[in-house]
Design an enzyme around this catalytic site. Structure first.
Site, PDB file in Angstrom:
ATOM      1  N   HIS A 204       0.969  -1.275  -0.168  1.00  0.00           N
ATOM      2  CA  HIS A 204      -0.008   0.071  -0.039  1.00  0.00           C
ATOM      3  C   HIS A 204       0.999   1.325  -0.012  1.00  0.00           C
ATOM      4  O   HIS A 204       1.507   1.706   0.929  1.00  0.00           O
ATOM      5  CB  HIS A 204      -0.806   0.009   1.097  1.00  0.00           C
ATOM      6  CG  HIS A 204      -1.923   1.141   1.417  1.00  0.00           C
ATOM      7  ND1 HIS A 204      -1.752   1.952   2.241  1.00  0.00           N
ATOM      8  CD2 HIS A 204      -2.761   1.458   0.267  1.00  0.00           C
ATOM      9  CE1 HIS A 204      -2.775   3.074   2.073  1.00  0.00           C
ATOM     10  NE2 HIS A 204      -3.335   2.741   1.025  1.00  0.00           N
ATOM     11  N   GLU A 231       1.403  -0.448  -5.195  1.00  0.00           N
ATOM     12  CA  GLU A 231       0.298   0.432  -5.306  1.00  0.00           C
ATOM     13  C   GLU A 231       0.730   1.852  -5.600  1.00  0.00           C
ATOM     14  O   GLU A 231       1.041   2.634  -4.634  1.00  0.00           O
ATOM     15  CB  GLU A 231      -0.766   0.115  -4.171  1.00  0.00           C
ATOM     16  CG  GLU A 231      -2.061   1.064  -4.772  1.00  0.00           C
ATOM     17  CD  GLU A 231      -2.838   1.748  -3.364  1.00  0.00           C
ATOM     18  OE1 GLU A 231      -2.030   2.324  -2.465  1.00  0.00           O
ATOM     19  OE2 GLU A 231      -4.050   2.019  -3.569  1.00  0.00           O
ATOM     20  N   ASP A 233      -0.755   5.373  -6.253  1.00  0.00           N
ATOM     21  CA  ASP A 233      -2.107   6.393  -6.286  1.00  0.00           C
ATOM     22  C   ASP A 233      -1.697   7.274  -7.357  1.00  0.00           C
ATOM     23  O   ASP A 233      -0.574   7.822  -7.159  1.00  0.00           O
ATOM     24  CB  ASP A 233      -2.346   7.066  -5.107  1.00  0.00           C
ATOM     25  CG  ASP A 233      -3.112   5.880  -4.103  1.00  0.00           C
ATOM     26  OD1 ASP A 233      -3.778   5.072  -4.506  1.00  0.00           O
ATOM     27  OD2 ASP A 233      -2.794   6.223  -2.831  1.00  0.00           O
ATOM     28  N   HIS A 246      -0.836  10.192  -3.038  1.00  0.00           N
ATOM     29  CA  HIS A 246      -2.049   9.913  -2.694  1.00  0.00           C
ATOM     30  C   HIS A 246      -3.095  10.701  -3.041  1.00  0.00           C
ATOM     31  O   HIS A 246      -4.267  10.701  -3.184  1.00  0.00           O
ATOM     32  CB  HIS A 246      -2.135   9.657  -1.049  1.00  0.00           C
ATOM     33  CG  HIS A 246      -3.550   9.064  -0.643  1.00  0.00           C
ATOM     34  ND1 HIS A 246      -4.241  10.039   0.080  1.00  0.00           N
ATOM     35  CD2 HIS A 246      -4.086   8.026  -0.874  1.00  0.00           C
ATOM     36  CE1 HIS A 246      -5.381   9.205   0.396  1.00  0.00           C
ATOM     37  NE2 HIS A 246      -5.237   8.090   0.066  1.00  0.00           N
ATOM     38  N   GLU A 348      -4.164   3.295  -8.915  1.00  0.00           N
ATOM     39  CA  GLU A 348      -5.401   3.931  -8.692  1.00  0.00           C
ATOM     40  C   GLU A 348      -5.542   5.268  -9.323  1.00  0.00           C
ATOM     41  O   GLU A 348      -4.528   6.071  -8.728  1.00  0.00           O
ATOM     42  CB  GLU A 348      -5.706   4.046  -6.977  1.00  0.00           C
ATOM     43  CG  GLU A 348      -7.053   4.766  -6.936  1.00  0.00           C
ATOM     44  CD  GLU A 348      -7.322   5.217  -5.327  1.00  0.00           C
ATOM     45  OE1 GLU A 348      -6.444   4.767  -4.546  1.00  0.00           O
ATOM     46  OE2 GLU A 348      -8.091   5.954  -5.175  1.00  0.00           O
TER      47      GLU A 348
HETATM   48  O1  G3P Z   1      -6.752   2.142  -3.135  1.00  0.00           O
HETATM   49  C1  G3P Z   1      -7.236   1.457  -1.873  1.00  0.00           C
HETATM   50  C2  G3P Z   1      -6.196   1.722  -0.849  1.00  0.00           C
HETATM   51  O2  G3P Z   1      -5.235   2.057  -1.294  1.00  0.00           O
HETATM   52  C3  G3P Z   1      -6.993   2.439   0.207  1.00  0.00           C
HETATM   53  O3  G3P Z   1      -7.047   3.680  -0.132  1.00  0.00           O
HETATM   54  O4  G3P Z   1      -7.021   5.918   0.584  1.00  0.00           O
HETATM   55  O5  G3P Z   1      -5.150   4.545   0.765  1.00  0.00           O
HETATM   56  O6  G3P Z   1      -5.788   5.135  -1.668  1.00  0.00           O
HETATM   57  P1  G3P Z   1      -6.290   4.939  -0.097  1.00  0.00           P
HETATM   58 CA    CA Z   2      -4.905   3.623  -3.156  1.00  0.00          CA
END
Ligand code: G3P
Ligand code: CA
Length: 742
Positions: A204, A231, A233, A246, A348
């Site tokens: 994450h 991941e 963003d 993010h 994302e």
């Molecule tokens: O995208 C799912 C996970 O990353 C949780 O969301 O707010 O950390 O981008 P966020």
């Molecule tokens: Ca995310």
């Protein structure tokens, strides 16, 4: 009489059985200091360092398993020696023939005569790793090679022994020669994921628990820690480049200019002070510095800082750049070139409606970038979004036009929030509207999975919901977020153990999860998906051939083995819970002796997760006796019991039904057969009780394992003897033909 009836009725109303009190009808004991011929022993300490031998020959006890011999004697299996691998290299593994005479009246005399023994050995070199006596011709097995905890005699006369170090099943001839290589324990639990596939670990924002989020260093650490996916963003620069942040805002400030939260040092850069502005982001006024107001060249002059400095420190502030998506792709390609590992990317697109209102289609930009960088393998990409329209557009239009097909994931946030594309159009529904069975079915028309806020799966009371089952029923994978190691993010039930939360999610059937600590996540998944059940003493760890950590605690192996009355199936019960299973549930394995195949016969539930089992023995084809005990001895012993477990009847939670047969802490001894009996009540407060055998429908034999030269059962300084109990049951057992002593 009336009082008794009332008490019984009250107990039954509470669902409790009245305490059983079997009767001691026979008693004998074997003194602790009983020795047999053999080399001096007890020379090793707990670190495996050799000193002077404590004993001139081989101690006979303690005993970890028993079977009846045809001549009226009993065969007892000696445990592994002095309690550990390191201190038991000079303890020879043996089975001793014992002739037992019970004291069965006030004036009688109990007697135990130790006869000959079977020496377990491996002259045909079936054990493929180094053993203590490996260089000798007869290769006598020792307590440093195996920890033997129970045995059965097969119809062909051969001996099957349960071990704890592997755990293994060991097959010996009737005279103790190992006939086959040790048989490892398969990890029989089918994965409850959508298609039984291994769950993925998503780093994450990289490994954001250990490095500033969304930096190449954070992604690199995630990969090194074992993440399957990283991941990023994604937001967009002024000149139209996707970069990893993010939020569009890189530092938010209050009306007085105080920084509220920052992921870069932009607020400290005087050259960019003119970029401070207030914008409406998804309907909310946000003041700060926004990525879309910077060119990539300007952005590259900034340095990442820790978003949560109070929790995670500032050690890495100022060291790393803001990476582009192209640089993240280059990183995983570089890892593949150097190591062969195919790490995936889980991008994302952040705030699609917000960027769309600026005239930027981030979904199109994402597909263009993935194509340009040659990263369109559907096994290595998941595209996720908290909005819905952009995902539908990707599925219906953008990807087909680009000639790519990548799995999409609908993010489902907390119940008080809503997809902003809905809100922007005046739709007042919240994320809960995406969690109904009908909605999940609709999602499955455009997405392969749901990325769910973890409280949809495990409530804040720690209860597992039916969300995963319902999503799976719709054909959707489930990847919850966000799992974090810090205590502040953990429910009290996890007792500060982040792995416990991950294991609960895996048991719930998730297909992967997002974590700030992917090294922890990967460790948990590796243990959960390991092909074998292995204790820390498994030789694979000593030889470095195991790719995963132990998934069974030490001394947690096959404490109980029993042969079905048909002689066809060997049941083997683990003493401890396999990592990932529900605490206090023990796997009962069925091993078919003819085909040598394993199946899971069921799960035995301990009365307390801190208890352990001590032995298993047959009653009939579907009922077996189990010794269950706590870890107390002497005055601290509270729970020492014999249960009957059924392999054919299950509780509502799928575990095997069990019933209390004897409470060994409350045995009637009206004749005063045992010297420890007080006021007609006998108790059996030994820490380990590892021998139980059915003698006839009304009588069982029970004996402790004295952990020679252990003390404590009958007094702090008293060496524990082995005590043999003949117990008359309160209710007869339903014995199968051939079970019990003739
Ligand atoms: O995208 C799912 C996970 O990353 C949780 O969301 O707010 O950390 O981008 P966020
Ligand atoms: Ca995310």
């Amino acid at each position: 009489m009336k009082t008794c009836f009332v008490r019984l009725t009250a107990l039954l109303a509470l669902g409790l059985s009245p305490a059983l009190a079997a009767t001691l009808v026979g008693y004998a004991e074997l003194p602790a200091d009983t020795f047999a011929a053999g080399p001096a022993s007890g020379a090793y300490n707990g670190q495996g360092v050799r000193g002077a031998a404590r004993f001139p020959s081989q101690p006979v006890q303690g005993f970890s398993g028993v079977q009846a011999a045809k001549d009226g004697s009993y065969v007892f299996l000696s445990d592994n020696g002095y309690g550990a691998k390191a201190n038991s290299a000079d303890f020879l593994l043996r089975m001793y023939r014992l002739n037992l005479t019970a004291k069965n009246g006030p004036t009688g005399k109990g007697e135990v005569k130790v006869g000959n023994f079977i020496q377990l050995r491996d002259p045909d070199r079936k054990v493929p790793w180094l053993i203590v006596n490996g260089a000798s011709a007869d290769r006598l097995l020792t307590g440093a090679d195996f920890d033997v905890e129970g045995f059965v005699v097969a119809p062909d006369g051969t001996l099957w022994v349960g071990d704890e170090f592997g755990p293994y099943l060991l097959h010996f001839s009737a005279d103790g020669k190992l006939l086959d290589a040790p048989i490892a324990t398969p990890n029989l639990v089918g994965l409850p994921t959508l298609k039984g596939q291994a769950p993925i670990v998503v780093g994450h924002r990289g490994s954001s628990g250990t490095r500033p989020e969304h930096t190449l260093e954070s992604y690199r650490m995630a990969i090194e820690g074992g993440a399957d996916f990283v991941e990023p963003d994604l937001v967009v620069t002024k000149d139209g480049v996707l970069v990893a942040r993010h939020e569009p805002v890189m530092a938010s400030v209050d009306k007085d200019g105080k920084v509220l939260e920052a992921t870069t040092d932009v607020a400290t850069r005087p050259e960019f002070k003119d970029r401070l502005t207030t914008k409406k982001l998804d309907g909310v006024d946000v003041r700060g510095y926004f990525v879309e107001d910077f060119t990539l060249a300007e952005l590259k002059t900034l340095r990442a800082v820790e978003r949560l400095p109070a929790l995670r420190g500032k050690n890495y502030d100022g060291k790393f750049e803001v990476p582009t998506l192209a640089e993240v792709i280059a990183l995983v390609k570089d890892v593949e070139a150097k190591t062969g590992r195919k790490v995936g990317i889980y991008p994302e697109t952040k705030h699609p409606t917000y960027f769309r209102q600026m005239g930027v289609n981030t979904s199109q930009l994402l597909i263009d970038t993935l194509k340009k960088e040659g990263f369109t393998n559907p096994d290595r990409v998941f595209i996720q979004s908290f909005e819905t329209a952009n995902l539908k557009d990707l599925k219906a239009s953008i990807m087909p036009k680009a000639g790519v097909s990548l799995p999409l994931v609908q993010l489902v946030s907390s119940p008080d929030e809503a997809p902003y594309d809905w809100t922007a159009q005046g739709d007042t529904r919240k994320y809960g509207a995406l969690t109904t069975d009908a909605a999940l079915k609709d999602i499955a028309a455009y997405a392969s999975g749901v990325g769910a806020y973890k409280r949809w799966i495990i409530t804040d009371q720690g209860e597992t919901t039916d969300f995963v089952a319902r999503a799976h029923a719709a054909g959707l994978m489930v990847h919850p977020w966000t799992f974090r190691n810090e205590a502040t993010y953990l429910l009290p039930a996890y007792a500060n153990d982040p792995e416990a939360e991950m294991r609960q999610a895996l048991r719930a059937g998730v297909d992967g999860f997002f974590t700030d600590f992917p090294a922890t996540g990967a460790n948990v998944v590796r243990a959960y998906t390991a092909p074998e059940v292995r204790s820390p003493q498994n030789p694979a760890f000593a030889t470095g051939t195991s790719s995963s950590a132990a998934n069974l605690g030490g001394s947690g192996g096959f404490e109980g083995v029993a042969l079905s009355p048909s002689g066809k199936t060997l049941y083997a019960l683990l003493e401890k819970t396999v990592t990932g299973d529900v605490a206090g549930q023990l796997r009962l394995h069925a091993f078919d002796l003819a085909s040598r195949t394993w199946t899971l016969a069921g799960r035995y539930t301990l009365e307390d997760a801190g208890n352990a089992i001590g032995d298993l023995t047959p009653v009939n084809a579907t009922e077996y006796l189990v010794l269950e005990r706590d870890n107390g001895s002497g005055d601290t012993a509270k729970f020492k019991r014999v249960y009957k477990v059924s392999t054919s009847e299950k509780n509502a939670d799928g575990t095997l039904k069990k019933t209390l047969v004897v409470d060994l802490m409350n045995v009637k001894d009206p004749q005063g057969l045992a010297p420890s009996t007080r006021s007609g009540t006998f108790t059996f407060p030994y820490v380990t009780i590892e021998n139980v055998l059915v003698l006839d429908a009304n009588t069982i034999l029970v004996a402790n394992d004295n952990n020679y030269p252990g003390t404590g059962g009958r007094g702090a300084d008293v060496k524990d003897h082995t005590e043999f109990l003949w117990l008359k049951l309160d209710a007869p057992l339903n014995l199968a033909e051939g079970v019990g002593r003739k």
